[in-house]
Enzyme design. Structure first.
Site, PDB file in Angstrom:
ATOM      1  CG  LEU A   1      82.035  69.438  16.124  1.00 22.66           C
ATOM      2  CD1 LEU A   1      82.087  70.726  15.539  1.00 22.66           C
ATOM      3  CD2 LEU A   1      81.001  69.197  17.114  1.00 22.66           C
ATOM      4  NE  ARG A   2      85.915  63.049  10.018  1.00 24.01           N
ATOM      5  CZ  ARG A   2      87.072  63.154  10.813  1.00 24.01           C
ATOM      6  NH1 ARG A   2      87.309  62.223  11.894  1.00 24.01           N
ATOM      7  NH2 ARG A   2      88.216  63.612  10.021  1.00 24.01           N
TER       8      ARG A   2
END
Length: 374
Positions: free
Chosen positions: A311-312
């Site tokens: 999810l970066r």
């Protein structure tokens, strides 16, 4: 393409004060021995300049990796940031630039005083840029423990390293793709946790190590490890400017700077001060910028369709679009803000096969247009 043209707009012509002029003049005098090329004098390379500016506005974006040919101004542009870095409040007698208003990121020494309600002496200090040389030892980077003093006097005597100096600042690694693997592991650990831990003979010391990681390099000299590449918020590819007129102008500017650095810097004094004031204002108002739920969902749809691991990517795009909106003077993120930053955030996160080349941004923009129905 977006240009850094805010310097000539009426909005910022009134931002330079007499006191700020004096501060700038003092900085010019202080740097007489080793003058820095002005950031606002750099021609072209707008992607690189924007990625650095957005990281100053929001350090939590996660830094930037800048890759390109030799002689494209990577190191010059990065080092020119020193002039633009604002001041922060630190605890005066602390070795790690602890924030007196943030107990979670205080060093053990400061936290102990904070818990005991002891007064914390503070001072203003300019954000530091720390160079990490390729040949640095692990002790130079992480710090060392004086075992003799610890055993004889029973005190934890710690000699801070580069990670301590870079806390709440910038850690710059030139030729980052040539960095030794053991130093890469150290950076990965610090970037993941925000803390640096040094252990020697059963003695352990930890300190905060939250920094903006900026790296530069030439892709012809080797690729970055995927684990380290993913830690950078942005990826920017710079190339040699081909326009003959711009090339001549760059050569002339460099010659003028080399001949009389102080005089050259004074020519850009007003533009530099305007940009500094703009960045200070943007940092102060960043938390007031809003992004709608609909745009957040569409950002995540783009990341999902591109099969971005983790999810970066989602997090960085949200942060970067808010920073860009604030830079533009808006309090609400619009679609154009996301469009402007999304290639910087995702190009280096697309590769599942290490042998593949990093996408130039076309695949990202194609998916963006599909999701946003453009």
């Amino acid at each position: 393409m977006y240009k850094l043209s805010f310097l000539s707009t009426p909005k910022f012509k009134s931002m330079v004060t007499t006191s700020s002029f004096k501060n700038m003049e003092q900085r010019i005098l202080d740097e007489e021995v080793r003058p820095i090329f002005p950031f606002t004098a750099i021609i072209g390379q707008d992607e690189m300049k924007l990625s650095l500016i957005l990281n100053i506005i929001d350090p939590k974006i996660g830094g930037v990796i800048i890759m390109g040919d030799r002689g494209t101004g990577k190191s010059t542009t990065i080092r020119a940031l020193v002039d633009l870095l604002p001041e922060i409040t630190v605890v005066s007698d602390d070795l790690f630039n602890s924030d007196p208003d943030d107990p979670e990121s205080m060093s053990d020494f400061v936290r102990e005083k904070f818990k005991n309600n002891e007064p914390l002496l503070t001072k203003k200090k300019k954000i530091a840029m720390v160079d990490l040389p390729l040949g640095a030892t692990e002790d130079r980077v992480c710090g060392t423990i004086d075992l003799e003093k610890a055993l004889v006097e029973g005190k934890k005597a710690f000699e801070p390293g580069l990670l301590a100096q870079a806390n709440r600042g910038i850690l710059y690694v030139d030729e980052v793709n040539l960095l030794d693997d053991h130093l890469v592991d150290v950076l990965l650990d610090a970037a993941a946790s925000g803390w640096n831990t040094v252990e020697r003979e059963g003695i352990s010391i930890s300190h905060p190590a939250r920094f903006i990681l900026i790296g530069s390099g030439n892709p012809e000299e080797g690729e970055l490890r995927p684990q380290l590449l993913d830690r950078f918020g942005f990826y920017t590819q710079v190339s040699t400017i081909q326009d003959p007129e711009l090339r001549v102008k760059i050569v002339e500017q460099r010659a003028a700077f080399d001949e009389s650095p102080i005089l050259f810097r004074k020519k850009y004094q007003i533009q530099q001060e305007k940009l500094i004031n703009l960045l200070i204002a943007a940092r102060q108002h960043l938390n007031t910028v809003q992004i709608s739920s609909e745009l957040r969902i569409q950002i995540s749809q783009v990341c999902a369709q591109l099969n971005i691991d983790g999810l970066r990517g989602d997090i960085v795009i949200n942060r970067a679009s808010k920073a860009f909106a604030c830079f533009e003077g808006r309090q609400q993120v619009i679609m154009e803000d996301i469009l402007r930053v999304i290639p910087l955030c995702l190009c280096h996160r697309l590769r599942n096969d290490p042998l593949e080349q990093i996408d130039s941004g076309e695949k990202v923009l194609e998916t963006f247009h599909k999701v946003f129905d453009l």
